[in-house]
Design a protein around this motif. Structure first.
Motif, short mmCIF file in Angstrom:
data_model
loop_
_atom_site.label_atom_id
_atom_site.label_comp_id
_atom_site.label_asym_id
_atom_site.label_seq_id
_atom_site.Cartn_x
_atom_site.Cartn_y
_atom_site.Cartn_z
N CYS A 1 0.90 -1.17 0.02
CA CYS A 1 0.05 -0.05 -0.02
C CYS A 1 0.90 1.27 0.07
O CYS A 1 0.33 2.40 -0.18
CB CYS A 1 -0.99 -0.08 1.30
SG CYS A 1 -0.15 0.40 2.51
N CYS B 1 2.73 2.09 2.82
CA CYS B 1 2.94 2.68 4.07
C CYS B 1 4.40 2.61 4.51
O CYS B 1 4.68 3.21 5.48
CB CYS B 1 1.81 2.12 4.99
SG CYS B 1 2.20 0.41 5.38
N TRP C 1 0.48 -7.67 1.86
CA TRP C 1 -0.12 -6.44 2.42
C TRP C 1 -0.26 -6.58 4.00
O TRP C 1 -0.43 -7.85 4.57
CB TRP C 1 -1.62 -6.52 2.09
CG TRP C 1 -1.88 -6.47 0.53
CD1 TRP C 1 -2.01 -7.60 -0.15
CD2 TRP C 1 -1.75 -5.39 -0.33
NE1 TRP C 1 -2.35 -7.12 -1.59
CE2 TRP C 1 -2.02 -5.64 -1.72
CE3 TRP C 1 -1.70 -3.94 -0.28
CZ2 TRP C 1 -1.97 -5.01 -2.54
CZ3 TRP C 1 -1.74 -3.01 -1.15
CH2 TRP C 1 -2.11 -3.57 -2.45
N GLY D 1 -5.67 -5.26 6.28
CA GLY D 1 -6.69 -4.31 5.89
C GLY D 1 -5.95 -3.27 4.90
O GLY D 1 -6.65 -2.57 4.38
N HIS D 2 -4.78 -3.42 4.68
CA HIS D 2 -3.92 -2.28 3.73
C HIS D 2 -4.32 -2.41 2.36
O HIS D 2 -4.09 -1.87 1.58
CB HIS D 2 -2.60 -2.38 3.90
CG HIS D 2 -2.12 -1.84 5.50
ND1 HIS D 2 -0.90 -1.00 5.74
CD2 HIS D 2 -2.71 -1.80 6.59
CE1 HIS D 2 -0.95 -0.71 6.87
NE2 HIS D 2 -1.89 -1.00 7.55
N GLN E 1 -7.52 -2.79 1.36
CA GLN E 1 -8.39 -1.96 1.01
C GLN E 1 -8.05 -0.60 1.03
O GLN E 1 -8.62 0.33 0.37
CB GLN E 1 -9.61 -2.50 2.28
CG GLN E 1 -10.13 -3.60 2.19
CD GLN E 1 -10.92 -3.71 0.97
OE1 GLN E 1 -11.72 -2.94 0.63
NE2 GLN E 1 -10.54 -4.78 0.10
N ARG E 2 -6.95 -0.22 2.07
CA ARG E 2 -6.50 1.15 2.04
C ARG E 2 -6.12 1.75 0.65
O ARG E 2 -6.53 2.56 0.19
CB ARG E 2 -5.35 1.16 2.84
CG ARG E 2 -4.73 2.51 3.26
CD ARG E 2 -3.57 2.63 3.93
NE ARG E 2 -3.78 2.47 5.39
CZ ARG E 2 -3.06 2.27 6.49
NH1 ARG E 2 -1.67 2.28 6.07
NH2 ARG E 2 -3.38 2.19 7.59
N HIS F 1 -8.80 1.97 -2.00
CA HIS F 1 -9.70 3.23 -1.81
C HIS F 1 -8.97 4.37 -2.14
O HIS F 1 -9.73 5.58 -2.40
CB HIS F 1 -10.46 3.21 -0.32
CG HIS F 1 -11.51 2.24 -0.46
ND1 HIS F 1 -12.74 2.47 -0.84
CD2 HIS F 1 -11.69 1.03 0.09
CE1 HIS F 1 -13.57 1.59 -0.86
NE2 HIS F 1 -12.96 0.60 -0.14
N THR F 2 -7.65 4.49 -1.77
CA THR F 2 -6.66 5.59 -2.27
C THR F 2 -6.83 5.46 -3.98
O THR F 2 -6.99 6.66 -4.39
CB THR F 2 -5.35 5.38 -1.80
OG1 THR F 2 -5.42 5.09 -0.43
CG2 THR F 2 -4.44 6.51 -2.09
#
Length: 177
Positions: A129, A131, A139, A142-143, A145-146, A149-150
């Motif tokens: 993602c 990060c 990942w 949950g990342h 999905q991050r 959605h970004t």
């Protein structure tokens, strides 16, 4: 990382195209290539095993790591067992130098022939993602999905419907079975 602690050396020919071998198990008279082939599989492992990049082989007699290998590819047999292809890591490789000749890196209470352990230096990758957090899988939880959605926020003004319309217009036609 996988820790493999094979049993006693046995003559057990296997002529599977992915894993051709004459021996399984371990004894100190085996060549390094025989040890690698014996340690490669077939093992009952979860799909998550395919995230592992390295394996170490531990002698049951001495409790010392006798080999380190880089895992390059996985395959599953018709019974669902997994085997890996890889290469022996030589002296001078950081994984070899950290583990070979050292005690079993997993607690002695672990009885399974194959188990996992984490070495943050060798097992972690940066999360996809962006990060920068380390993870063993592509990942962090949950990342994915991050990241999705970004992308939707950046390229589709935050509209999930616009993203789905765009995707549906470009999606390959389903294959009829």
């Amino acid at each position: 990382m996988l820790r493999i602690r094979p049993g006693a050396r046995l003559y057990d020919p296997d002529d599977h195209p992915f894993l051709t071998r004459e021996l399984r198990g371990y004894d100190p008279t085996m060549t390094p290539l025989e040890v690698l082939h014996a340690a490669r599989g077939w093992w009952v492992l979860a799909e998550a095993a395919e995230n592992e990049k390295f394996a170490v082989v531990v002698s049951r007699n001495t409790g010392l790591v006798v080999m380190a290998a880089a895992i390059e590819r996985w395959e599953q047999d018709e019974e669902g067992r997994r085997a890996f292809a890889g290469r022996i890591l030589p002296p001078g490789d950081p994984v070899h130098d950290r583990y070979v000749g050292q005690p079993d890196p997993t607690p002695n209470a672990v009885r399974s022939a194959v188990t996992y352990f984490t070495d943050e230096e060798f097992d972690s990758l940066p999360c996809r993602c962006g990060c920068g957090e380390p993870t063993r899988a592509p990942w962090r939880p949950g990342h994915d999905q991050r990241a999705l959605h970004t992308l939707i926020r950046t390229d589709f003004d935050g509209s999930v419907a616009a993203f789905l319309d765009w995707y549906q217009a470009r999606r390959p036609a389903p294959q009829n079975a």
